[in-house]
Enzyme design. Sequence first.
Site, PDB file in Angstrom:
ATOM      1  N   HIS A  13      -1.818  31.315  15.727  1.00 24.64           N
ATOM      2  CA  HIS A  13      -0.391  31.006  15.540  1.00 24.64           C
ATOM      3  C   HIS A  13      -0.154  30.830  14.052  1.00 24.64           C
ATOM      4  O   HIS A  13      -0.272  29.744  13.500  1.00 24.64           O
ATOM      5  CB  HIS A  13      -0.035  29.732  16.333  1.00 24.64           C
ATOM      6  CG  HIS A  13       1.438  29.415  16.318  1.00 24.64           C
ATOM      7  ND1 HIS A  13       2.057  28.701  17.322  1.00 24.64           N
ATOM      8  CD2 HIS A  13       2.412  29.714  15.423  1.00 24.64           C
ATOM      9  CE1 HIS A  13       3.336  28.566  17.042  1.00 24.64           C
ATOM     10  NE2 HIS A  13       3.582  29.169  15.888  1.00 24.64           N
ATOM     11  N   HIS A  15       2.415  32.552  11.033  1.00 24.74           N
ATOM     12  CA  HIS A  15       3.467  33.468  10.574  1.00 24.74           C
ATOM     13  C   HIS A  15       3.084  33.856   9.150  1.00 24.74           C
ATOM     14  O   HIS A  15       3.054  32.989   8.265  1.00 24.74           O
ATOM     15  CB  HIS A  15       4.825  32.775  10.586  1.00 24.74           C
ATOM     16  CG  HIS A  15       5.224  32.260  11.934  1.00 24.74           C
ATOM     17  ND1 HIS A  15       6.047  32.964  12.786  1.00 24.74           N
ATOM     18  CD2 HIS A  15       4.869  31.125  12.599  1.00 24.74           C
ATOM     19  CE1 HIS A  15       6.209  32.271  13.909  1.00 24.74           C
ATOM     20  NE2 HIS A  15       5.503  31.153  13.829  1.00 24.74           N
ATOM     21  N   HIS A 193       6.991  31.681  21.556  1.00 19.63           N
ATOM     22  CA  HIS A 193       7.217  30.279  21.217  1.00 19.63           C
ATOM     23  C   HIS A 193       8.070  29.682  22.337  1.00 19.63           C
ATOM     24  O   HIS A 193       9.121  30.246  22.696  1.00 19.63           O
ATOM     25  CB  HIS A 193       8.014  30.160  19.916  1.00 19.63           C
ATOM     26  CG  HIS A 193       7.237  30.411  18.661  1.00 19.63           C
ATOM     27  ND1 HIS A 193       6.520  31.549  18.440  1.00 19.63           N
ATOM     28  CD2 HIS A 193       7.084  29.636  17.548  1.00 19.63           C
ATOM     29  CE1 HIS A 193       5.963  31.474  17.236  1.00 19.63           C
ATOM     30  NE2 HIS A 193       6.283  30.321  16.672  1.00 19.63           N
ATOM     31  N   GLU A 196       8.716  24.061  21.835  1.00 19.02           N
ATOM     32  CA  GLU A 196       8.515  23.453  20.502  1.00 19.02           C
ATOM     33  C   GLU A 196       9.596  22.393  20.342  1.00 19.02           C
ATOM     34  O   GLU A 196       9.305  21.197  20.346  1.00 19.02           O
ATOM     35  CB  GLU A 196       8.607  24.517  19.403  1.00 19.02           C
ATOM     36  CG  GLU A 196       8.441  23.952  17.993  1.00 19.02           C
ATOM     37  CD  GLU A 196       8.659  25.012  16.891  1.00 19.02           C
ATOM     38  OE1 GLU A 196       9.227  26.096  17.177  1.00 19.02           O
ATOM     39  OE2 GLU A 196       8.281  24.732  15.724  1.00 19.02           O
ATOM     40  N   ASP A 274       0.654  27.553  11.777  1.00 21.25           N
ATOM     41  CA  ASP A 274       2.065  27.954  11.877  1.00 21.25           C
ATOM     42  C   ASP A 274       2.574  28.538  10.553  1.00 21.25           C
ATOM     43  O   ASP A 274       2.545  29.756  10.390  1.00 21.25           O
ATOM     44  CB  ASP A 274       2.918  26.753  12.335  1.00 21.25           C
ATOM     45  CG  ASP A 274       4.195  27.157  13.053  1.00 21.25           C
ATOM     46  OD1 ASP A 274       4.397  28.354  13.287  1.00 21.25           O
ATOM     47  OD2 ASP A 274       4.991  26.260  13.388  1.00 21.25           O
TER      48      ASP A 274
HETATM   49  N1  ADE Z   1       9.164  31.054  12.645  1.00 16.68           N
HETATM   50  C1  ADE Z   1       8.292  30.593  11.756  1.00 16.68           C
HETATM   51  N2  ADE Z   1       7.828  29.391  12.137  1.00 16.68           N
HETATM   52  C2  ADE Z   1       8.422  29.088  13.309  1.00 16.68           C
HETATM   53  C3  ADE Z   1       8.344  28.000  14.204  1.00 16.68           C
HETATM   54  N3  ADE Z   1       7.573  26.940  13.978  1.00 16.68           N
HETATM   55  N4  ADE Z   1       9.113  28.030  15.301  1.00 16.68           N
HETATM   56  C4  ADE Z   1       9.915  29.067  15.528  1.00 16.68           C
HETATM   57  N5  ADE Z   1      10.015  30.119  14.725  1.00 16.68           N
HETATM   58  C5  ADE Z   1       9.279  30.140  13.619  1.00 16.68           C
HETATM   59 ZN    ZN Z   2       5.381  29.452  14.975  1.00 18.88          ZN
END
Ligand code: ADE
Ligand code: ZN
Length: 332
Positions: A13, A15, A193, A196, A274
Amino acid sequence: MTDLRTLPKAELHLHIEGTLEPELAFSLARRNGVLLPFADIDDLRARYDFTDLQSFLDLYYSCMTALRTARDFEELAVAYLERAAAEGVRHVEMFFDPQVHAANGVPVDVVIDGLRAGLRTAADRFDMTGGLIVCIVRDQPVTSAEALLDEIAPRAHEILGIGLDSAEVGYPPSLFEGVFRRAAELGLHRVAHAGEEGPAAYVWEALRELEVERVDHGIRSVDDPDLIAHLAEHRVPLTVCPLSNVRLRAVPDLAAHPLRRLVEAGVVVTINSDDPSYFGGYIGDNYAAVASLGFDTTELAQLAENSIEASFADAARKAALIAEIRAWAASA
Ligand code: ADE
Ligand code: ZN
């Protein structure tokens, strides 16, 4: 405590745009003639004080305007992969947001070319495996996601999977059922996702309507005992990001994080970073945060094993990496 940076692990996970450090953002912006809406690096860093997911996304998307060329994406990826390798990452599955880059005038092919070049460098230099997961930006129209799928279809064999990210509440997974069905037909793995900031019901939707193989975050699953039991029974992994959850105030503080409850319920939990440039820590810092919650060496090695099991690496690679983790645990 043994050095957790030497514990072999997968990052599932991540990005890649969330690894853009302010120094690189400003140097790429200068190279590309892009004016970032911040006075300087210090001014940008001073804004890393988020109140929720949206407050982060606003800043994050604005920094992404610095990224324009395949070379930019390759440099971004190599910078992250080098750092990840030094923190024990042996396999990485990397998210990226093509719809955001398209809005900046960057075609998806340019992004894929650059990121794949970065992954090839990491394979050669660090014996690292991995791949790309195209994320659908859920607060953009469904038609935009459908168009993206058309664009990437000819390159589906160069991509590992499809994901779903961006602002969660108000954008339920079910909106993207058709998009995910098509992605499955293209042979792509599916993740999303969910849970969250959004409710446990979104996790159920991701499982039932998108048929995801993993859930990203998923921490709100603790609100629904039936869901927790389902995740544990079916070994559906959660890619948990402790420092992200604290920084975006998805949990009040680290001590209140539901990680221990999830693990004790038998859920296959993995630890990830993340958007490490923005959330005060790369994967080693996230493992250290988990250790600070009282997880011992055996439990940390189990979390690393979970990351391999939950990955989309092939069976031989998984077996080799699990053997590396067991050797680490035996000598820890
Ligand atoms: N894009 C980048 N980080 C994210 C996150 N924590 N939740 C949703 N979209 C994202
Ligand atoms: Zn994320």
